[in-house]
Write a protein that holds these residues in place. Structure first.
Motif, mmCIF file in Angstrom:
data_model
loop_
_atom_site.group_PDB
_atom_site.id
_atom_site.type_symbol
_atom_site.label_atom_id
_atom_site.label_comp_id
_atom_site.label_asym_id
_atom_site.label_seq_id
_atom_site.Cartn_x
_atom_site.Cartn_y
_atom_site.Cartn_z
ATOM 1 N N ARG A 161 0.122 -11.399 12.430
ATOM 2 C CA ARG A 161 1.343 -12.788 12.408
ATOM 3 C C ARG A 161 1.560 -13.086 10.556
ATOM 4 O O ARG A 161 0.734 -12.489 9.990
ATOM 5 C CB ARG A 161 1.483 -13.278 12.984
ATOM 6 C CG ARG A 161 -0.155 -14.296 13.033
ATOM 7 C CD ARG A 161 0.163 -15.599 13.701
ATOM 8 N NE ARG A 161 0.604 -16.500 13.128
ATOM 9 C CZ ARG A 161 1.328 -17.803 12.917
ATOM 10 N NH1 ARG A 161 0.343 -17.864 14.223
ATOM 11 N NH2 ARG A 161 2.002 -18.034 12.809
ATOM 12 N N ASP A 162 2.495 -13.475 10.655
ATOM 13 C CA ASP A 162 2.861 -14.025 9.230
ATOM 14 C C ASP A 162 3.109 -15.690 10.359
ATOM 15 O O ASP A 162 3.375 -15.971 10.770
ATOM 16 C CB ASP A 162 4.059 -13.505 9.394
ATOM 17 C CG ASP A 162 4.813 -12.196 9.125
ATOM 18 O OD1 ASP A 162 4.203 -11.405 8.542
ATOM 19 O OD2 ASP A 162 5.824 -11.195 9.546
ATOM 20 N N PRO A 192 1.968 -4.838 12.700
ATOM 21 C CA PRO A 192 2.091 -4.041 13.139
ATOM 22 C C PRO A 192 0.879 -5.070 14.444
ATOM 23 O O PRO A 192 1.272 -6.556 14.486
ATOM 24 C CB PRO A 192 0.070 -3.723 12.763
ATOM 25 C CG PRO A 192 0.308 -3.891 11.036
ATOM 26 C CD PRO A 192 1.740 -5.088 11.361
ATOM 27 N N ARG A 239 10.517 -6.288 5.481
ATOM 28 C CA ARG A 239 9.956 -6.041 6.634
ATOM 29 C C ARG A 239 10.212 -7.363 6.928
ATOM 30 O O ARG A 239 11.010 -7.400 8.616
ATOM 31 C CB ARG A 239 9.148 -6.144 6.372
ATOM 32 C CG ARG A 239 8.092 -5.269 7.901
ATOM 33 C CD ARG A 239 7.750 -6.180 9.070
ATOM 34 N NE ARG A 239 6.502 -7.271 8.922
ATOM 35 C CZ ARG A 239 6.126 -8.196 8.883
ATOM 36 N NH1 ARG A 239 6.770 -9.600 9.088
ATOM 37 N NH2 ARG A 239 5.245 -9.065 7.840
ATOM 38 N N GLU A 258 4.419 3.061 7.984
ATOM 39 C CA GLU A 258 6.521 2.828 8.525
ATOM 40 C C GLU A 258 7.698 1.841 7.879
ATOM 41 O O GLU A 258 7.903 1.748 7.201
ATOM 42 C CB GLU A 258 6.986 3.205 9.227
ATOM 43 C CG GLU A 258 6.924 2.259 10.508
ATOM 44 C CD GLU A 258 7.945 2.712 11.532
ATOM 45 O OE1 GLU A 258 7.007 2.873 12.894
ATOM 46 O OE2 GLU A 258 8.736 3.610 12.055
ATOM 47 N N PRO A 271 12.716 3.061 10.479
ATOM 48 C CA PRO A 271 11.748 2.172 10.521
ATOM 49 C C PRO A 271 11.285 0.968 11.154
ATOM 50 O O PRO A 271 12.485 -0.134 11.113
ATOM 51 C CB PRO A 271 10.992 1.194 8.951
ATOM 52 C CG PRO A 271 12.258 2.132 8.185
ATOM 53 C CD PRO A 271 13.173 2.816 9.012
ATOM 54 N N GLN A 308 -5.976 -10.924 12.090
ATOM 55 C CA GLN A 308 -6.235 -11.161 10.396
ATOM 56 C C GLN A 308 -6.100 -12.739 10.645
ATOM 57 O O GLN A 308 -5.046 -13.365 11.367
ATOM 58 C CB GLN A 308 -5.560 -10.738 9.661
ATOM 59 C CG GLN A 308 -5.267 -11.393 7.987
ATOM 60 C CD GLN A 308 -4.126 -10.644 7.070
ATOM 61 O OE1 GLN A 308 -4.188 -10.010 7.016
ATOM 62 N NE2 GLN A 308 -3.591 -12.186 7.142
ATOM 63 N N LEU A 362 -1.459 2.685 9.093
ATOM 64 C CA LEU A 362 -1.567 1.002 8.853
ATOM 65 C C LEU A 362 -2.318 1.508 7.045
ATOM 66 O O LEU A 362 -2.462 2.363 7.457
ATOM 67 C CB LEU A 362 -2.396 0.369 9.531
ATOM 68 C CG LEU A 362 -2.559 -0.254 10.718
ATOM 69 C CD1 LEU A 362 -3.416 -1.022 12.131
ATOM 70 C CD2 LEU A 362 -0.955 -0.203 11.278
ATOM 71 N N ASP A 417 -0.658 4.463 15.030
ATOM 72 C CA ASP A 417 -0.386 4.180 14.088
ATOM 73 C C ASP A 417 -0.631 4.654 12.666
ATOM 74 O O ASP A 417 -1.866 3.669 12.700
ATOM 75 C CB ASP A 417 0.441 2.988 14.296
ATOM 76 C CG ASP A 417 1.693 2.472 15.334
ATOM 77 O OD1 ASP A 417 2.371 3.675 14.935
ATOM 78 O OD2 ASP A 417 1.858 1.320 15.593
ATOM 79 N N THR A 432 3.106 -13.417 4.368
ATOM 80 C CA THR A 432 2.868 -12.005 5.820
ATOM 81 C C THR A 432 1.356 -11.914 5.793
ATOM 82 O O THR A 432 0.544 -11.946 5.228
ATOM 83 C CB THR A 432 3.543 -11.351 5.147
ATOM 84 O OG1 THR A 432 3.456 -10.742 3.875
ATOM 85 C CG2 THR A 432 5.075 -11.591 4.990
ATOM 86 N N SER A 433 1.384 -10.507 6.950
ATOM 87 C CA SER A 433 0.208 -10.036 6.500
ATOM 88 C C SER A 433 -0.597 -9.073 5.744
ATOM 89 O O SER A 433 0.316 -8.369 5.067
ATOM 90 C CB SER A 433 -0.460 -9.296 8.440
ATOM 91 O OG SER A 433 0.763 -8.601 8.662
ATOM 92 N N ALA A 434 -1.904 -8.972 5.569
ATOM 93 C CA ALA A 434 -1.944 -7.790 4.371
ATOM 94 C C ALA A 434 -1.745 -6.610 5.487
ATOM 95 O O ALA A 434 -1.534 -5.884 4.376
ATOM 96 C CB ALA A 434 -3.893 -8.272 3.681
ATOM 97 N N VAL A 435 -1.925 -6.807 6.011
ATOM 98 C CA VAL A 435 -1.883 -5.158 7.108
ATOM 99 C C VAL A 435 -0.579 -4.783 8.078
ATOM 100 O O VAL A 435 -0.080 -5.196 8.149
ATOM 101 C CB VAL A 435 -2.934 -4.486 8.299
ATOM 102 C CG1 VAL A 435 -2.586 -3.401 8.186
ATOM 103 C CG2 VAL A 435 -4.351 -5.257 7.190
ATOM 104 N N GLU A 436 0.112 -4.004 7.118
ATOM 105 C CA GLU A 436 1.808 -3.522 7.712
ATOM 106 C C GLU A 436 1.412 -1.847 8.365
ATOM 107 O O GLU A 436 0.760 -1.185 7.520
ATOM 108 C CB GLU A 436 2.916 -3.172 6.610
ATOM 109 C CG GLU A 436 3.226 -4.595 5.671
ATOM 110 C CD GLU A 436 3.727 -6.021 7.009
ATOM 111 O OE1 GLU A 436 4.461 -4.871 7.395
ATOM 112 O OE2 GLU A 436 3.903 -6.639 5.869
ATOM 113 N N THR A 437 2.907 -1.463 9.004
ATOM 114 C CA THR A 437 2.597 -0.530 9.147
ATOM 115 C C THR A 437 3.198 0.142 7.873
ATOM 116 O O THR A 437 4.203 0.373 7.169
ATOM 117 C CB THR A 437 3.565 -0.411 10.733
ATOM 118 O OG1 THR A 437 4.793 -0.634 10.303
ATOM 119 C CG2 THR A 437 3.342 -0.565 11.432
ATOM 120 N N LEU A 496 -2.480 -1.770 3.761
ATOM 121 C CA LEU A 496 -2.468 -2.627 2.876
ATOM 122 C C LEU A 496 -1.262 -2.843 2.284
ATOM 123 O O LEU A 496 -0.758 -2.211 1.888
ATOM 124 C CB LEU A 496 -3.949 -2.661 1.974
ATOM 125 C CG LEU A 496 -5.609 -2.967 2.690
ATOM 126 C CD1 LEU A 496 -5.849 -2.757 1.772
ATOM 127 C CD2 LEU A 496 -4.977 -3.849 3.372
#
Lengths: 497, 497
Positions: free
Chosen positions: B19-20, B15, A96, A57, B10, B130, A84, A82, A50-55, A86
């Motif tokens: 992407r994943d 974001p 998610r 929420e 949520p 990313q 964001l 938003d 998965t991406s290192a960055v998430e929202t 880590l």
């Protein structure tokens, strides 16, 4: 005129609590992770990155460590407002992903994930704000066979990583059993689950401190309270002696085998429905483990496993390393836990409103690597590359060709590309941990030969020598025909092996 | 009474711009990166993994893309008031590491690094915030032998990744030659380097747009200016026809071999000291490449390589894939660049005040993987695991034992842990891409047999069948003795291979 200010130079430092990993350490970790994830893969788990960055929420607040409820995340506001952040673990992003892609993912969905996570907490010795996790989870199966599978897989992963059988133990417990014990002790009323929540919180935290405070300290916290060495007083849960005895009995319920332990737990939970269900789950897990031939030298039902009980909803498990190491003060202590997990059934519901059962395990990568290193089982640092020295910069193309020949034969090799005389170049080769150096000056070239130096032997001989003359006469250097370079270097490397 | 507000759920989304990566894609990328980094490693480069988070002051502002000067980083303020940020490339952290640890690191320091980087820029189709980079750099060598080494290594890395010889080309140019050409064209005065800086900026950007605008468009930008299709006018550098001809000559200077190209460049730079030095560097690089047997089908001196010229200080190189693919509109176009690099001599100086020469290359991991996929050379997605179906939930332990037996024989296998009938389980196996399913009901168990289904054959047959009766009679399912499970499954998998 104003004095011109010299611009301040940036500090060349990682931020506080962050670190870099160099050379052999990176390779040892990658090798270990490859072995662990191949086990996950063999069990039908698929990789997910998965991406290192998430929202913020999407991440929510599900940090598993009871001890650190206020620890935070690294977060910032995006240009479209938003927040964001880590990721702080690999489980919240899994929830998610599952909610986002559930129509396309198989059900159950088994996945593994490897990568860094970030925690915005106070760094300390050995405690960093970025570290690796290596997780495996099964989403969408409420069957405790999934928990048993993960326990068995974890045992295999430990052995694949290099932890010998007997040096680790997978310990299994169940949150529902603790709830049953709480009911039996009279601090949980299933008809009014909010009642006594405060006292139960103290009980949970007390249980979690068994390792540190011992039986006596935990008993004090279950009762009136405890005064520590500094004189500070921590209020207890206020349980009667009889109530506390039930809780203490839970932590001490482990018997000779899974069946006996479960029988003892069944006594402790009494009439509690949750407790009875929890014991039945442990019995099924024990049955699956038996069928797989995973005996009590590898996986045990052990009610003293309390770590993470507050976070999980059913079975919990941890991988403990049972050998001793010396701590910073030179005292022997057991290595301790390197992986933990369990069943958590509510993470996906946050997104979809639909309850999705899930369970999984997370390996603490840095701790497991430290354990392998302590046991001498981490990937051994190989010698540095063969260094082709540069006696004559106009011959650089020829030196490059030598290194290329060696590489084509599968031998790691490089040309010295700095500046400096032979002493400087030998120091470089030494710093690289190189085993062999190649030297070709004008005289050698004219005669069609090269010198090869056995740096490992040279270092051993040098340690025993007294004068510079001894050094020059040492047998660690040999003249060979240029055409024999690959064969002779290979033989020298083999001789050192 | 106020209406009670239902808490908003949520959103289950990455974001924007993130992407994943799932399953086979993760494995294909890891396999490719392992092959590339083994080449780096063979050349004596050591792995380095820096923290993802740096102080903003350590990162500085060295984004290499001329086109996007305002692109940003993801940054936030730490509790002790430092600004922290996610790294935007792997080079800025290398400069920080070298400055921080220079007393302990070998000189020269060759390192490779693989990992995600983050850019806070507008996401677009195929453009994420990313993405992975895979870099190799040599810090501390001013010798262009280091550049030549990296060009040769890059060619080897392309082939190791799966790009056939003839499908890629490493193209080499030199920033100093461009400076020499600017001098010859009268837009750079070495005695007054600030003069004409604005015009040179326009020239640089114009050259960088050769691919997109063609010769004519660039010529317009070198002169008075250019009006694009939408009618917008971009002011040009204001060069005379004669001046522009010198610049255009530079981009068009490639000849049949390195020596001829260098001879042409020597004419173009005239009396410029910088230009002459740049040409001499290219000549030495060509000589090293010849000595390594890297002919012009793999590495060429090519003055039309302009990407990154603004960032680098000496030789620049890129790996271009020369085969054609179809773009989104179905038009053929050349695949283009998948790696770029060059010499940058000022990054460490920011920290220490000391100039440290350095050069390196960065592989665009997602682009290279896309290229391998386009050529059918990415790691082939293996079939899914063997699925042991569950006919009888009370027999779960037995099914687990079957899967364990298969895994012990090196066959990826799992038990179905969801709920649902045989049709549901077959659909699951299909979704997993499984090649074989195992079925054992009460009847089979009583007789000591199991059914194994060849799902690949079954799918082919089903496509050709007309009725449900055909389906039931299909030969894709066989009854075997329970004791032959491993051998029969292995044979079935081998038969599909």
């Amino acid at each position: 005129m104003a004095k011109e200010k010299k611009p301040r130079r940036p500090r060349a430092e990682t931020p506080r609590g962050f670190r870099d990993y160099f050379g052999a350490e990176v390779r040892a970790r990658n090798a270990m992770l490859a072995r662990v994830t191949e086990v996950y893969h063999a069990y039908g788990f698929d990789p997910l990155e998965t991406s290192a960055v998430e929202t913020v929420e999407a991440l929510g607040k599900f940090l598993p460590d009871v001890d650190r409820p206020n620890e935070g995340v690294f977060a910032w506001k995006d240009e479209d407002e938003d927040w964001l952040a880590l990721r702080y673990d690999l489980t919240a992003p899994l929830a998610r992903v599952y909610a986002q892609f559930r129509r396309d993912l198989p059900l159950p969905y088994r996945r593994y994930a490897v990568g860094p996570v970030w925690r915005n907490e106070k760094p300390g010795p050995g405690r960093f704000r970025q570290f690796y996790q290596c997780d495996a989870d099964t989403v969408g199966s409420g069957n405790v066979a999934a928990d048993a599978e993960i326990c068995g897989m974890l045992a295999e992963a430990m052995e694949a990583a290099g932890i010998a059988r007997g040096d680790y133990l997978i310990r299994v417990n169940n949150r529902k059993v603790l709830n049953g014990v709480m009911e039996a002790a009279g601090v949980l009323d299933p008809a009014d689950p909010e009642k006594d929540a405060h006292a139960r919180g103290i009980v949970m935290r007390a249980i979690d401190k068994l390792d540190r405070l011992g039986t006596e300290g935990v008993a004090a916290l279950l009762g009136a309270g405890r005064r520590d060495e500094s004189g500070d007083f921590t209020r207890g849960a206020g349980l009667s002696g009889e109530q506390a005895a039930v809780i203490m009995g839970f932590m001490d319920a482990r018997r000779g085998d899974g069946a006996a332990t479960c029988a003892r737990l069944r006594e402790l939970v009494g009439a509690s429905a949750a407790g009875t269900e929890g014991v039945a789950e442990l019995e099924r897990i024990a049955e699956f483990l038996d069928a797989r031939g995973l005996g009590s030298e590898r996986v045990v039902i052990d009610p003293s496993v309390v770590r993470g009980l507050g976070y999980y909803t059913g079975p919990v498990y941890e991988a403990e390393l049972t050998f001793e190491i010396l701590d910073d003060e030179g005292r022997k202590r057991q290595f301790g836990s390197v992986a933990g997990g369990g069943r958590y059934d509510d993470l996906v519901k946050r997104f979809t409103g639909e309850a999705v059962p899930a369970c999984g395990v997370s390996v603490g990568v840095d701790r497991l690597l430290a354990a392998l290193t302590a046991k001498g089982r981490a990937a051994v640092a190989e010698p540095g590359p063969v260094v082709v020295t540069v006696m004559d910069r106009d011959r650089m193309a020829g030196y490059q060709a030598m290194a290329a020949e060696l590489r084509a034969a599968g031998i790691r090799a490089e040309v010295f590309l700095g500046s400096g005389n032979m002493a400087r170049q030998m120091k470089y080769a030494d710093q690289r941990g190189s085993a062999v150096a190649v030297v070709e000056g004008g005289d050698e070239r004219a005669r069609g030969v090269v010198q090869i130096k056995d740096l490992a032997l040279g270092a051993r001989l040098a340690a025993a020598m007294e004068s510079h003359e001894d050094w020059k006469a040492q047998p660690a250097q040999r003249e060979i025909a240029r055409g024999d370079l690959v064969a002779e270097v290979r033989a020298m490397l083999a001789g050192q092996g």
